[in-house]
Enzyme design. Structure first.
Site, PDB file in Angstrom:
ATOM      1  N   GLN A 115       0.833  -1.213   0.000  1.00 22.94           N
ATOM      2  CA  GLN A 115       0.000   0.000   0.000  1.00 22.94           C
ATOM      3  C   GLN A 115       0.867   1.263   0.000  1.00 22.94           C
ATOM      4  O   GLN A 115       1.744   1.422   0.863  1.00 22.94           O
ATOM      5  CB  GLN A 115      -0.916   0.016   1.221  1.00 22.94           C
ATOM      6  N   GLN A 133      -0.275  -0.052  -5.775  1.00 24.95           N
ATOM      7  CA  GLN A 133      -1.358  -0.463  -4.895  1.00 24.95           C
ATOM      8  C   GLN A 133      -1.885   0.739  -4.105  1.00 24.95           C
ATOM      9  O   GLN A 133      -1.116   1.505  -3.528  1.00 24.95           O
ATOM     10  CB  GLN A 133      -0.873  -1.546  -3.916  1.00 24.95           C
ATOM     11  N   ASP A 134      -3.219   0.911  -4.114  1.00 24.88           N
ATOM     12  CA  ASP A 134      -3.880   1.975  -3.350  1.00 24.88           C
ATOM     13  C   ASP A 134      -3.493   3.382  -3.825  1.00 24.88           C
ATOM     14  O   ASP A 134      -3.206   4.266  -3.019  1.00 24.88           O
ATOM     15  CB  ASP A 134      -3.574   1.843  -1.850  1.00 24.88           C
ATOM     16  N   ASP A 152      -6.375  -2.675  -5.921  1.00 25.01           N
ATOM     17  CA  ASP A 152      -7.290  -1.766  -5.208  1.00 25.01           C
ATOM     18  C   ASP A 152      -6.930  -0.295  -5.446  1.00 25.01           C
ATOM     19  O   ASP A 152      -6.941   0.512  -4.514  1.00 25.01           O
ATOM     20  CB  ASP A 152      -7.257  -2.051  -3.695  1.00 25.01           C
ATOM     21  N   ARG A 190     -13.350  -5.394  -5.889  1.00 23.58           N
ATOM     22  CA  ARG A 190     -13.637  -6.419  -4.886  1.00 23.58           C
ATOM     23  C   ARG A 190     -14.114  -5.722  -3.609  1.00 23.58           C
ATOM     24  O   ARG A 190     -13.797  -4.541  -3.372  1.00 23.58           O
ATOM     25  CB  ARG A 190     -12.411  -7.287  -4.610  1.00 23.58           C
TER      26      ARG A 190
END
Length: 571
Positions: free
Chosen positions: A365, A387-388, A409, A477
């Site tokens: 993250q 990520q993120d 994500d 998700r």
């Protein structure tokens, strides 16, 4: 019987029958008074408790709702006569519980030995989110006291639901900071009971607010059916919010925006860093404060705190103006704290610049931009990361003609966020990773939050295209139980897996989430092989889809005009 200034009664000379008659009269009067008072007390008691039971019946934690309010009734200065009074009392009770949590976190910071770097950061994240919660509860009480006459019913409803939705999100954010290492769980356990208690109290308040405002709106619609009504009219020509000054309107309507200060890395402006310019900006200003950021690469972490309202970042073009950082979870940060830029102050705007986190896929993250600013908007901005990348944390947000790229994500959070006319590209992730465009974090079905992707283009970045068969990519998700994401009238390339969506962990949230798709195009938009989850839906009704437009979903008709950015309110 004699009188000498004060009334004195002497029983020494009274006859027995007369004395007994006198005493009986006193007892009768006393009994009469007690009966009358008792009836009044009983009526008040029954009326108050009937209102409490009715109000709490709409909540998810009814016993907690009723018991906490009953126990605090003696401390409430107002008589409880309606649901609005119950909500106000509930918010005051919640505020006290939040204050106790603040003291508990402070105590942990001061007394707990052997805290890791991330645990210390996470505890300070908690202080920040708890402080924001206190402000949100205070604003909600103020708004409630003006209800229903200060604004339109729908605006009152949207503002109140936004505030309490954000308060719920803040409790989750605090706990999420302790989910990276096994050691974190001990500190998380120490905070869990208090944070979850506040979350339940907020959930109850939100349920009662929704019930009250929904009922009032429906009743007014019945009374004014077929007639023009100021409170319910959503298409008024007056699209400027009440707090925007006349001078500010002219500023934002003009083709050129005048800068208050200039940031230039070469020293040719007022400041060399963006953080310094933000730090010197006025607090709680009613006027838009424009920070012009000249072309250059700014290697820094910037926070626009909640006290800095109505700040605007104006770059020299997204290709030329870059704010970059590399904080990440692998190196000891929390997700929340990893943001290169964090915008929290209400009314934040940004245009023509790039927010970047260069930590890379192996660092897990690593946020490029975190947004918790209510009524915030971004125009022609890039959010680049892995990520993120983009953390749409809380409150109402709008992104138009932006470019967002990432891996796992990479658009996530629990704001009410609409992305319109944006390019959204999945990048090549790390070995064994799957790409998830979204991970929405709604924890309560009454929260007015979700991620809406409208009239956008979803595809693969140049580094993913040649190898996209090796790295499955999905639309999203469910990060939390009531995750909500809607994709409408967008172009979806073949990079997206035919099933469309991916589970988080087994069957978690598959029946409680809501994932909708409406009138999308492209190879990746085919819905014949989509997941068969209870919470997934191919939307066919324009009326249903309209609920997720900027007009309806983020009350865009009341504030987007003030940004000076382009937007489409409806489908």
């Amino acid at each position: 019987m004699s009188y000498s200034g004060n009334l004195t009664i002497s029983f020494s000379n009274c006859k027995p029958k007369l004395f007994l008659s006198f005493i009986s009269s006193l007892l009768l009067i006393s009994t009469f008074i007690e009966v009358v008072v008792g009836v009044n007390y009983s009526d008040d008691y029954q009326s108050t408790h009937a209102i409490l039971k009715s109000s709490c019946s709409t909540t998810f934690h009814q016993e907690l709702c009723y018991s906490t309010i009953v126990n605090n009734l003696p401390n409430f200065s107002k008589k409880v006569t309606n649901q609005k009074d119950v909500i106000e009392l509930s918010l005051n009770i919640t505020t006290k519980a939040v204050q106790r949590n603040y003291y508990a976190v402070n105590k942990l910071i001061k007394t707990r030995k052997g805290l890791t770097q991330r645990e210390e950061i996470a505890l300070h994240d908690c202080l920040e989110t708890i402080d924001e919660t206190l402000d949100e509860l205070h604003e909600a009480v103020e708004d409630l006291e003006k209800y229903p006459n200060e604004k339109s019913l729908r605006q009152h409803a949207d503002d109140l639901k936004t505030l309490i939705s954000a308060a719920i999100t803040n409790q989750e954010t605090c706990l999420d900071g302790f989910s990276h290492d096994e050691a974190d769980k001990k500190v998380r356990k120490a905070l869990l009971k208090g944070q979850k208690h506040v979350e339940k109290l907020c959930s109850n308040a939100l349920a009662m607010i929704k019930n009250m405002t929904d009922t009032d709106i429906q009743n007014e619609m019945k009374l004014t059916a077929g007639k023009f009504n100021r409170k319910l009219n959503e298409d008024s020509s007056e699209t400027w919010p009440e707090w925007l000054s006349g001078g500010d309107r002219k500023l934002l309507q003009s083709s050129t925006v005048k800068a208050d200060v200039v940031v230039a890395a070469d020293g040719s402006g007022n400041y060399k860093t963006v953080a310094e310019a933000v730090g010197r900006a006025p607090e709680k200003s009613n006027k838009r404060y424009v920070i012009k950021i000249k072309a250059g690469v700014y290697r820094e972490n910037v926070e626009v705190p909640k006290k800095k309202k109505k700040i605007m970042f104006m770059g020299d073009g997204r290709e030329n103006t870059i704010i970059t950082g590399n904080r990440n979870v692998k190196d000891g940060s929390t997700t929340f704290h990893s943001a290169t830029v964090a915008a929290v102050g209400e009314g934040f705007l940004a245009r023509d610049l790039t927010f970047e986190n260069t930590a890379g896929p192996e660092k897990h993250q690593a946020v490029a931009l975190r947004v918790g600013a209510d009524l915030s908007a971004f125009y022609r901005c890039d959010m680049l990361g892995y990520q993120d990348t983009l953390y749409v944390h809380s409150n109402r947000q709008f992104f138009v003609q932006c470019f967002i790229s990432g891996t796992v994500d990479f658009i996530f959070g629990n704001a009410a966020a609409v992305l319109q006319d944006c390019d959204i590209h999945a990048r090549r992730p790390g070995p064994g990773q799957k790409n998830m465009v979204t991970a929405q974090g709604r924890t309560d079905p009454n929260q007015n939050t979700g991620i809406v992707i409208h009239k956008c283009r979803i595809g693969a970045a140049s580094d993913l295209k040649p190898v996209q068969k090796n790295f499955p990519t999905y639309l999203g998700r469910p990060w939390k139980e009531y995750s909500r994401t809607v994709i409408m009238q967008s172009s979806i390339a073949d990079v997206i897996s035919p099933v469309g969506w991916h589970e988080w962990n087994g069957n978690f949230a598959l029946s409680t989430l809501f994932y909708g798709e409406y009138q999308n195009t492209g190879v990746g938009a085919r819905t014949t092989e989509r997941v068969k989850w209870k919470g997934f839906k191919v939307i066919t009704s324009a009326t249903e889809a309209q609920a997720y437009t900027p007009n309806k979903f983020i009350a865009g008709n009341s504030w987007l005009s003030s940004t000076g950015f382009p937007f489409a309110l409806d489908l």
